[in-house]
Design an enzyme around this catalytic site. Structure first.
Site, PDB file in Angstrom:
ATOM      1  N   HIS A 286      40.889  35.143  42.654  1.00  0.00           N
ATOM      2  CA  HIS A 286      40.142  34.505  41.576  1.00  0.00           C
ATOM      3  C   HIS A 286      39.135  33.505  42.133  1.00  0.00           C
ATOM      4  CE1 HIS A 286      43.623  35.935  39.213  1.00  0.00           C
ATOM      5  NE2 HIS A 286      42.782  35.940  38.196  1.00  0.00           N
ATOM      6  N   ASP A 357      38.537  45.117  39.229  1.00  0.00           N
ATOM      7  CA  ASP A 357      38.963  43.856  38.632  1.00  0.00           C
ATOM      8  C   ASP A 357      37.698  43.106  38.199  1.00  0.00           C
ATOM      9  OD1 ASP A 357      40.665  41.849  37.781  1.00  0.00           O
ATOM     10  OD2 ASP A 357      41.735  41.681  39.681  1.00  0.00           O
TER      11      ASP A 357
END
Length: 489
Positions: A286, A357
């Site tokens: 992230h 993703d």
């Protein structure tokens, strides 16, 4: 107001503040600044113009230089804002290239109204539904809004939208509390009653029923990453240790297979994530780039669930932003031709759907979201996900369109990906049921509990799919340690 501003413009603090603001302006509309999006540009312009006006009226060469720097802040902010607006306008013009590429994007959004022009013009292939989209609504209203979008697609002669959600259960349940939050799939390992596969199937059916009633037809689950053997020190957001089913690939595959069947029984397709597996990754994708130095042989256990379950027609694989040094040290798996076209498509013979993703994640966003999107599509990825910060979709699609014009994305690659998507979209879907405001999929059968102890990873098992079939056929509710054939101390 003038007194604090005067203090701000003292030489050392003033220059530090201006440098910081110039950095923000250069990264205007960065995903990390998403929460300030509405006033980001106005605030920079106000600070720049007010500060410049004040500094240039005061005597002294240093203040004059500071004033000029603040004017540069205004100019840079206007330039970056104009650049974004031109890219957005270019996307919304919806020429043939934009429409052809757009159908490979799944996008997040703030409001359903934002999606209508994108859906009607064929500029997206799917939407990502999350908590911000349902927080102040009801199940009936959400289902009706999705049904309206699907009707809009039909009226314009376009295929139905993929409607995706991230409802794993446990700590990741982005449609709760509208949907009841089931405990993590790992909870099934310590339950009794029926085989492990049967328990997972019932879990998937319970969760899938709620998703289908909203109109969701693709869930970003199950997580088939193996549970890490030791905690990840800088894992601030991924939390894969709590989300993983087990450290044993046989148990992971047994549970995931039943869960996929349960979802499919309700017309909801599944996503195996996050290839190449996060069990051995020591960074949080992230926020920053992550690498795996292990060889494919050393990753055999991590890849068993993907290989065993990836061939199911209603199942996709999500590509994580993890770089496999032994295959392609220059690109993460999500946009690596060596991983996608080489390892997965050629070596494994995988012919299913691949989805990235979220490209807003720090591991790849810093490379340029348009560049990463174009590299992913050029590699043979079928769907590009841009979810957390919806504005980044315009940058990503614009960048991909420029790459297509430059010949960096092959026409044949796009055509083949579209054929896979058409086949994927043809799998059975459950229609949205509008008009019900009741809580969906009320939790009745899977109480939360602590994560169980796991058996050790089993690597390199031959004929793995046959083993899985035999376990399902003779399953009799045996405990997970007997299913795995071994137990940790």
């Amino acid at each position: 107001m003038l007194r604090p501003l005067c203090r701000l413009l003292r030489p050392a603090p003033g220059w530090a503040a201006v440098c910081l603001l110039l950095g923000v302006a250069w990264h205007l509309k960065h995903p990390l600044l998403h929460v300030w999006r509405a006033w980001e540009t106005p605030a920079l312009l106000l600070i720049g113009m007010t500060g410049a006006g004040f500094a240039l009226r005061r005597p002294g060469g240093n203040r004059r230089l500071l004033g000029m720097a603040l004017l540069a802040l205004v100019a840079l902010t206007l330039y970056r804002e104009l650049e974004f607006q031109l890219q957005r306008a270019s996307v919304l013009a919806a020429d043939a290239d934009m429409r052809r590429l757009g159908r490979h994007f799944i996008v997040g959004f703030e409001h359903f109204d934002d999606l209508e022009p994108l859906a009607a013009r064929g500029l997206i292939g799917g939407i990502y539904l999350t908590r911000r989209n349902v927080r102040h609504s009801s199940p009936g209203l959400v289902a009706a809004a999705i049904a309206r979008l699907q009707q809009l697609r039909q009226q314009n002669g376009l295929p139905p939208l993929i409607v995706a959600a991230d409802q794993e259960g446990g700590s990741v349940a982005h449609l709760s509390p509208m949907l009841a939050n089931l405990p993590p799939l790992s909870s099934l390992l310590e339950r009794e009653g029926g085989s492990l596969h049967e328990r997972a199937r019932r879990y998937g059916e319970e969760q899938g029923a709620g998703l289908a009633r909203l109109g969701v037809n693709l869930n970003f689950g199950p997580v088939v990453d193996l549970r890490p053997q030791r905690p990840v020190a800088d894992d601030m957001l991924t939390n894969i240790g709590a989300r993983a089913i087990s450290a044993d690939p046989l148990l992971v595959s047994e549970v995931a297979d039943g869960y996929i069947t349960g979802l499919s029984n309700n017309g909801v397709r599944a996503t195996l994530k996050h290839f190449p597996g996060l069990g051995q990754v020591r960074q949080d994708t992230h926020l920053k780039a992550a690498r795996l130095t292990a060889t494919p042989t050393a990753l055999a256990a991590d890849w068993l669930p993907f290989r065993a379950l990836g061939g199911q027609p209603a199942t996709a694989i999500m590509l994580g932003h993890v770089t496999l040094d032994s295959i392609d040290p220059a690109h993460a798996a999500s946009h690596s031709a060596a991983v996608v076209a080489g390892l997965l498509r050629r070596d494994w013979g995988y012919a299913g759907i691949l989805i990235t993703d979220d490209l807003n994640m720090g591991a790849v966003y810093q490379r340029g979201i348009g560049r990463v999107a174009s590299e992913a599509l050029a590699a043979g990825v079928d769907l590009v996900l841009v979810s957390y910060d919806p504005d980044q979709y315009f940058r990503a699609l614009y960048g991909a369109a420029q790459a297509l014009k430059a010949g960096k994305i092959g026409q044949k690659t796009l055509s083949t990906a579209w054929q896979r998507l058409e086949s994927f979209n043809a799998t059975r879907q459950a229609p949205a049921i509008a008009g019900s405001d009741a809580k969906i999929a009320t939790l009745v059968s899977y109480p939360p509990h602590d994560a169980p102890a796991d058996s050790r990873p089993v690597a390199g098992k031959p004929a793995f799919a046959r083993q899985l079939r035999r376990r399902r056929q003779c399953g009799n509710g045996r405990r997970p340690d007997r299913l795995a054939g071994r137990r940790t101390a």
